[in-house]
Each structure stands twice: as structure tokens, then as C-alpha cells.
Design a protein around this motif. Structure first.
Motif, short mmCIF file in Angstrom:
data_model
loop_
_atom_site.label_atom_id
_atom_site.label_comp_id
_atom_site.label_asym_id
_atom_site.label_seq_id
_atom_site.Cartn_x
_atom_site.Cartn_y
_atom_site.Cartn_z
N ASP A 45 -13.46 -10.46 -10.76
CA ASP A 45 -13.52 -10.54 -9.30
C ASP A 45 -12.15 -10.32 -8.67
O ASP A 45 -12.02 -9.61 -7.66
CB ASP A 45 -14.08 -11.89 -8.87
N ASP A 46 -11.14 -10.93 -9.27
CA ASP A 46 -9.78 -10.75 -8.74
C ASP A 46 -9.34 -9.29 -8.90
O ASP A 46 -8.66 -8.74 -8.01
CB ASP A 46 -8.82 -11.68 -9.46
N TYR A 47 -9.70 -8.70 -10.00
CA TYR A 47 -9.33 -7.30 -10.22
C TYR A 47 -9.96 -6.41 -9.15
O TYR A 47 -9.30 -5.52 -8.59
CB TYR A 47 -9.77 -6.84 -11.60
N ASN A 48 -11.25 -6.61 -8.86
CA ASN A 48 -11.92 -5.81 -7.85
C ASN A 48 -11.28 -5.99 -6.48
O ASN A 48 -11.15 -5.04 -5.70
CB ASN A 48 -13.40 -6.16 -7.80
N LEU A 49 -10.88 -7.25 -6.18
CA LEU A 49 -10.20 -7.51 -4.91
C LEU A 49 -8.90 -6.72 -4.83
O LEU A 49 -8.61 -6.04 -3.83
CB LEU A 49 -9.93 -9.00 -4.77
N LEU A 50 -8.10 -6.81 -5.88
CA LEU A 50 -6.80 -6.12 -5.88
C LEU A 50 -6.97 -4.61 -5.89
O LEU A 50 -6.18 -3.88 -5.28
CB LEU A 50 -5.98 -6.59 -7.08
N ARG A 51 -7.98 -4.15 -6.60
CA ARG A 51 -8.20 -2.70 -6.66
C ARG A 51 -8.51 -2.15 -5.27
O ARG A 51 -8.06 -1.04 -4.91
CB ARG A 51 -9.35 -2.40 -7.63
N GLU A 52 -9.27 -2.93 -4.49
CA GLU A 52 -9.63 -2.47 -3.15
C GLU A 52 -8.49 -2.63 -2.16
O GLU A 52 -8.15 -1.69 -1.42
CB GLU A 52 -10.84 -3.25 -2.65
N LYS A 53 -7.87 -3.80 -2.12
CA LYS A 53 -6.89 -4.09 -1.09
C LYS A 53 -5.48 -3.64 -1.43
O LYS A 53 -4.66 -3.39 -0.54
CB LYS A 53 -6.88 -5.59 -0.77
N ALA A 54 -5.16 -3.57 -2.72
CA ALA A 54 -3.80 -3.17 -3.13
C ALA A 54 -3.75 -1.77 -3.71
O ALA A 54 -2.69 -1.31 -4.12
CB ALA A 54 -3.24 -4.17 -4.14
N LYS A 55 -4.91 -1.09 -3.76
CA LYS A 55 -4.98 0.30 -4.25
C LYS A 55 -4.37 0.44 -5.64
O LYS A 55 -3.40 1.17 -5.85
CB LYS A 55 -4.28 1.23 -3.26
N LEU A 56 -4.95 -0.30 -6.59
CA LEU A 56 -4.44 -0.26 -7.95
C LEU A 56 -4.57 1.11 -8.58
O LEU A 56 -3.85 1.43 -9.55
CB LEU A 56 -5.18 -1.30 -8.82
N ASP A 57 -5.48 1.95 -8.09
CA ASP A 57 -5.67 3.27 -8.69
C ASP A 57 -4.62 4.28 -8.25
O ASP A 57 -4.57 5.39 -8.77
CB ASP A 57 -7.06 3.81 -8.32
N SER A 58 -3.77 3.89 -7.29
CA SER A 58 -2.74 4.81 -6.79
C SER A 58 -1.46 4.68 -7.60
O SER A 58 -1.08 3.58 -8.03
CB SER A 58 -2.46 4.53 -5.32
N ARG A 59 -0.77 5.81 -7.78
CA ARG A 59 0.51 5.80 -8.49
C ARG A 59 1.63 5.17 -7.64
O ARG A 59 2.72 4.96 -8.14
CB ARG A 59 0.90 7.22 -8.89
N GLN A 60 1.32 4.85 -6.39
CA GLN A 60 2.30 4.18 -5.54
C GLN A 60 2.24 2.66 -5.68
O GLN A 60 2.98 1.96 -5.00
CB GLN A 60 2.08 4.55 -4.07
N THR A 61 1.36 2.17 -6.57
CA THR A 61 1.21 0.73 -6.77
C THR A 61 1.71 0.35 -8.15
O THR A 61 1.39 1.02 -9.14
CB THR A 61 -0.26 0.31 -6.61
N LYS A 62 2.47 -0.72 -8.22
CA LYS A 62 3.02 -1.23 -9.48
C LYS A 62 2.53 -2.66 -9.68
O LYS A 62 2.66 -3.50 -8.80
CB LYS A 62 4.55 -1.21 -9.45
N VAL A 63 1.95 -2.95 -10.86
CA VAL A 63 1.50 -4.29 -11.21
C VAL A 63 2.48 -4.89 -12.21
O VAL A 63 2.85 -4.24 -13.19
CB VAL A 63 0.08 -4.26 -11.81
N ILE A 64 2.91 -6.12 -11.94
CA ILE A 64 3.86 -6.77 -12.83
C ILE A 64 3.49 -8.24 -12.97
O ILE A 64 3.02 -8.88 -12.02
CB ILE A 64 5.31 -6.62 -12.29
N CYS A 65 3.65 -8.77 -14.16
CA CYS A 65 3.40 -10.19 -14.43
C CYS A 65 4.49 -10.70 -15.35
O CYS A 65 4.43 -10.51 -16.57
CB CYS A 65 2.02 -10.39 -15.06
N ASP A 66 5.50 -11.32 -14.77
CA ASP A 66 6.65 -11.78 -15.54
C ASP A 66 7.29 -12.94 -14.79
O ASP A 66 7.64 -12.81 -13.61
CB ASP A 66 7.66 -10.65 -15.72
#
Length: 512
Positions: free
Chosen positions: A178-199
């Protein structure tokens, strides 16, 4: 000039330490007399001479063994060794003096005196070095880059299927579908202009090239992140103008409800109070914050919504949306400006200073007891806009920045007691218009702004008498008082003082 000032401060600390030791010796002498350790074989005046000689000897030996070296220049271990050396030498000297002089004095009394002084000096050394440890959290201020018209460098193109699947798996490793779907829609995870980081390491963001991404999605819970301000500032510098930042945290209210559900009615509040003290209070206090972070590395802290949003605004972001997902809230923000000038450390104690507009539009700082969560001052406009504006008490309707105990303190003016300090400093007088925040002051008409800054503000405002319900009524109430005061200052303040007291006693007026 700077070296001379440093030398003077060091000398001052040494002299203070000498004075402290003299006081400690006087305490030891008083204890010796009260506990009747003096031997009846010798006269009291001989013991007085012995005590005076021991004080002088202790101070000389202390200088010899560097006992009075400033605590900021020596280690805890060396300070204790200096104390042990001084006490040991003092025992030896006392033994020689007592047995070489034919005065029949008791060596046992001298040993007890040295033991008392040594014990009290140990406490002083522990306090000094713990203070040095607790306040030594100096982090160099960030060099904030001055920039203009920074635009994203990457093109807005869709990622490959393999890249999308890789990001999908990375997000699912720390959260759910569910969180992934939210982020995919609102943060445009499929775009190369988006960077995901967990550190957890805030400096991991330094590896990201400047302005390469329009959106940075940070999946590390802020509750587990050490150095949140610095983390936000680094992100601020990596994003282009109006770049988007997504972060997440576990709100304090969730932890509160979790504790209240877990434990039975009789002990639930007691258990939550201990948890709140450990995870919320200790990280905020000057004397406990560093030891807390050294032991826990900043993990699993309690964070309020106010603090998270306030930190974002403090670091140059503006919040667009807050989306709760189970026990986590996602905050969507965009970069608006440079961060505020970064301070070495922000410690939030019970006493705060707030800037207020005073006479001649001069900004002075007023003391109050804290009634809001940390960083509340940076989101005042955000709260006012979100809740339909402020009321005439300079407070938002349904202001969630106020803590539970803060509401109680405000109701009975307890939060305003420290303003007596400003009264003694003559920043305010007893009766007068309230000192206003800049945000509230800007809502006043210009003619009333000029009129209310002709005189000092007061602790007791005139609206406690008139009880206005609208801003127009408030403006009229203050205008009426100011007109009377400018003509007859003393008579007007005496009149309003007694009218206010009658209003409080008869109408049960209380603070908002």
C-alpha cells in the motif's frame, strides 16, 4: 586579543575553583566541630591554627599538582589523579606537622578533614566534567550554498521495467504494498527524476549529485535518524528549486495509543509516562541529550507532528501534504528557500524566549514556559492557514501544536509567569497592550501598529475587561485604552488594573 580573552577566562575558572575549595574546607571544619571530632587534649585555638595551615597547604599542593587547571583543558582521569595526589601529599604533610610539633593534636581529625574535602572535591570534578561532556555537542555549522535558478538536470523519462521492479523490491523491503502504491502515484517512482534512498546515515545524501533529481524519497523513519536538521539541510542543497522531498515518521500519538492499549488501566499512564520521559524528554534536555544519543544512537525517538513539520520549515521546505498510512505518516514537501542559519545544537527546555514587537517596533525576547512542541514557532503561519486563521488571542483555532500540559498552563496563565523577568528588565509594564508576534502584529491595521508601538506593552492587556469576540472589537478595545493612556498614563493604568482584577474575580476570566 582573542588569546588574551581566552587566558582571562581560564584564569577566572581557576580562581573560582580555588574559592570553591576554600568553601569546601569551611564545610569540613564545620562538620568536624559539629560531630565533635576535636580531641579534648588540645585547645580549640590550636586546631584553628591547624585548620588554617591545612587550607593553605591544600591550596599550594593543589596548584603544584594542577588540581586547579580549568576542567575544559584536562581529562576526567587526570583531574582525579591530581586530586588523589593532592590528598595523599596533604596527609603526609599533616602527619609530619602534627608529630613534629609538641601540641598534642589528633592526626585522626586531620585525616577526616582531608577525606571530607576529597569526597566533596570528587563531586565537584564529576559535575564539571559531566557538564563538559553534556555540552560538547559542537557540530560545525553547514556552509549553505548561495544559488540562483537551480533546475533539475535529468530528463523526465520513464524507467525501464527492470529498474521499476528493482525500486519496487527496495521499497517493499522497508514498507508494504500500500505504501509503495502511494509513493508510486504521488512521488512518481517510475520517473528517472525520482531517487529512493533508505539510510540512517544522513551523510549518504552527500553522494547524490546536485540537482540530478526532482524528487528525493527518504524511507528512513525519522524516529531512527540522528541529526534530522542536518539531514534536511543536505537534502535541501541537493534538490533543485521547488524540488520535492518525501519523508516519513511514526507520530507520537500512535505510540501513546499503543501504550494505553497494551497495559491495564491501573498502570497504563504510569508506563507511558516513563516511556515519554525516556524517549521524548531526555533527548531534549541540555544535561541528558548527549548521553541519550551516545547510548541509543538516536533510535526510536518520539516525534510529534509539530516537530517534524517545524524542522522541515526550519530547513527551508514547505509542506504540501501529510498522508497517514497505518502507524506511519508520509510528509510531502517541496524546497522553498535556503535553510535558516544553522545553530550548533537546539535543546528544548521548559523555559523559552519568543521574539515580540515592542515600543518603537523594536524586537525584544520574552520569557515563557514552553506549552508547545519543539519547532512550533516555525509553522505558525502553516497552522493558521490550515485551521482557518488565528483568533484574537494570537492562537490558531484548534492548535495541535499545544501539548496537553500546555493547555492547562495556558488556561491559568502559568506559562506567562516568566514574563515577570521582562517586567523587572522594564521590557513591559504591568498594564498595557500585549506584546505581539510579528505574524499577529502584521494583521493589525497600520494606524494601530503605529499607535500601539508608542508605548511599552503590558502584562495585563485591556481585552480582559472588554472581552472582544472579533478582531474589530479587539482593535477598538486597544485603541480605546491607548487613547486614554497617551492622555493620562498613570490614572489609566491604575483604572485598568482594578477593572481587570474585578473581571477575573467575577467573570472567571482565564487565558486562552
Amino acid at each position: 586579543m582573542m588569546e588574551q580573552e581566552i587566558q582571562e577566562r581560564q584564569t577566572s575558572r581557576s580562581y573560582k575553583r580555588v574559592v570553591t575549595d576554600i568553601i569546601i574546607w569551611l564545610v569540613a571544619i564545620a562538620a568536624c566541630i559539629l560531630w565533635r571530632w576535636l580531641d579534648a587534649k588540645a585547645e580549640v585555638w590550636l586546631y584553628a591554627a591547624l585548620f588554617g595551615a591545612m587550607i593553605v597547604g591544600w591550596l599550594l599542593l593543589g596548584w603544584m599538582f594542577q588540581l586547579y587547571r580549568p576542567y575544559k583543558e584536562t581529562s576526567f582521569r587526570m583531574a582525579l589523579l591530581s586530586l588523589v595526589a593532592t590528598a595523599g601529599a596533604m596527609i603526609g604533610v599533616s602527619y609530619l606537622v602534627i608529630y613534629l610539633l609538641p601540641w598534642n593534636l589528633s592526626f585522626r581529625v586531620a585525616v577526616w578533614m582531608i577525606m571530607i574535602v576529597g569526597a566533596l572535591d570528587t563531586v565537584v570534578i564529576i559535575v564539571e566534567h559531566y557538564w563538559k561532556y553534556a555540552t560538547n555537542m559542537t557540530v560545525p555549522a553547514m556552509q549553505i550554498e548561495q544559488r540562483e535558478n537551480a533546475v533539475v538536470k535529468r530528463e523526465d523519462v520513464v524507467r525501464s521495467a527492470e529498474s521499476i521492479d528493482s525500486i519496487h523490491q527496495s521499497v517493499l523491503s522497508v514498507t508494504n504494498e500500500d505504501d509503495y502504491n502511494l509513493l508510486r502515484e504521488k512521488a512518481k517512482l517510475d520517473s528517472r527524476q525520482t531517487k529512493v534512498i533508505c539510510d540512517r546515515d544522513r551523510f549518504a545524501f552527500l553522494q547524490i549529485p546536485d540537482y540530478q533529481y526532482l524528487t528525493l524519497v527518504d524511507l528512513t523513519l525519522l524516529n531512527d535518524a540522528k541529526g534530522i536538521n542536518r539531514r534536511f539541510c543536505i537534502v535541501n542543497q541537493k534538490l533543485p528549486d521547488d524540488g520535492r522531498y518525501v519523508c516519513c515518521y511514526r507520530p507520537q500519538e500512535y505510540m501513546k495509543q499503543k501504550f494505553l492499549r497494551r497495559y491495564p488501566w491501573g498502570i497504563r499512564w504510569l508506563m507511558y509516562s516513563f516511556y515519554f520521559l525516556r524517549k521524548r524528554v531526555l533527548p531534549r534536555l541540555l544535561l541528558t541529550s548527549r548521553i541519550y544519543y551516545d547510548v541509543t544512537h538516536g533510535r526510536k525517538r518520539m516525534l510529534s507532528k509539530t516537530e517534524v513539520l517545524g524542522r522541515l520549515y526550519y530547513c527551508g521546505f514547505e509542506v504540501d501534504e501529510i498522508v497517514p498510512m497505518g502507524h506511519i505518516e508520509y510528509v510531502f514537501a517541496h524546497r522553498k528557500s535556503q535553510p535558516y542559519p544553522q545553530e550548533q545544537i537546539k535543546v528544548y527546555g521548559p523555559l523559552i524566549k519568543l521574539p515580540r514587537v515592542c515600543k518603537n517596533k523594536e524586537i525584544r525576547y520574552f520569557y515563557k514556559f514552553r506549552t508547545m512542541h519543539p519547532y512550533a514557532e516555525y509553522i505558525q503561519k502553516y497552522v493558521f492557514d490550515a485551521r482557518g486563521g488565528m483568533d484574537i488571542s494570537d492562537k490558531s483555532n484548534d492548535d495541535w501544536r499545544i501539548t496537553t500540559w500546555g493547555k492547562f498552563m495556558r488556561r491559568y496563565w502559568m506559562d506567562e509567569l516568566p514574563m515577570l523577568i521582562n517586567w523587572f528588565k522594564r521590557d513591559v509594564k504591568l498594564v498595557g497592550v500585549r506584546p505581539l508576534s510579528q505574524t499577529m502584529f502584521n494583521t493589525y491595521p497600520e494606524w494601530l501598529q503605529d499607535k500601539r508601538t508608542l508605548t511599552r506593552p503590558g502584562l495585563i492587556p485591556p481585552f480582559y475587561i472588554d472581552h472582544p469576540d472579533t478582531f474589530e472589537e479587539l482593535f477598538a478595545s486597544e485603541d480605546k485604552y491607548l487613547t486614554e493612556y497617551l492622555e493620562h498614563p498613570v490614572r489609566t493604568d491604575i483604572k485598568y488594573f482594578f477593572l481587570t482584577m474585578r473581571s477575573i474575580l467575577t467573570r472567571k476570566t482565564h487565558s486562552a
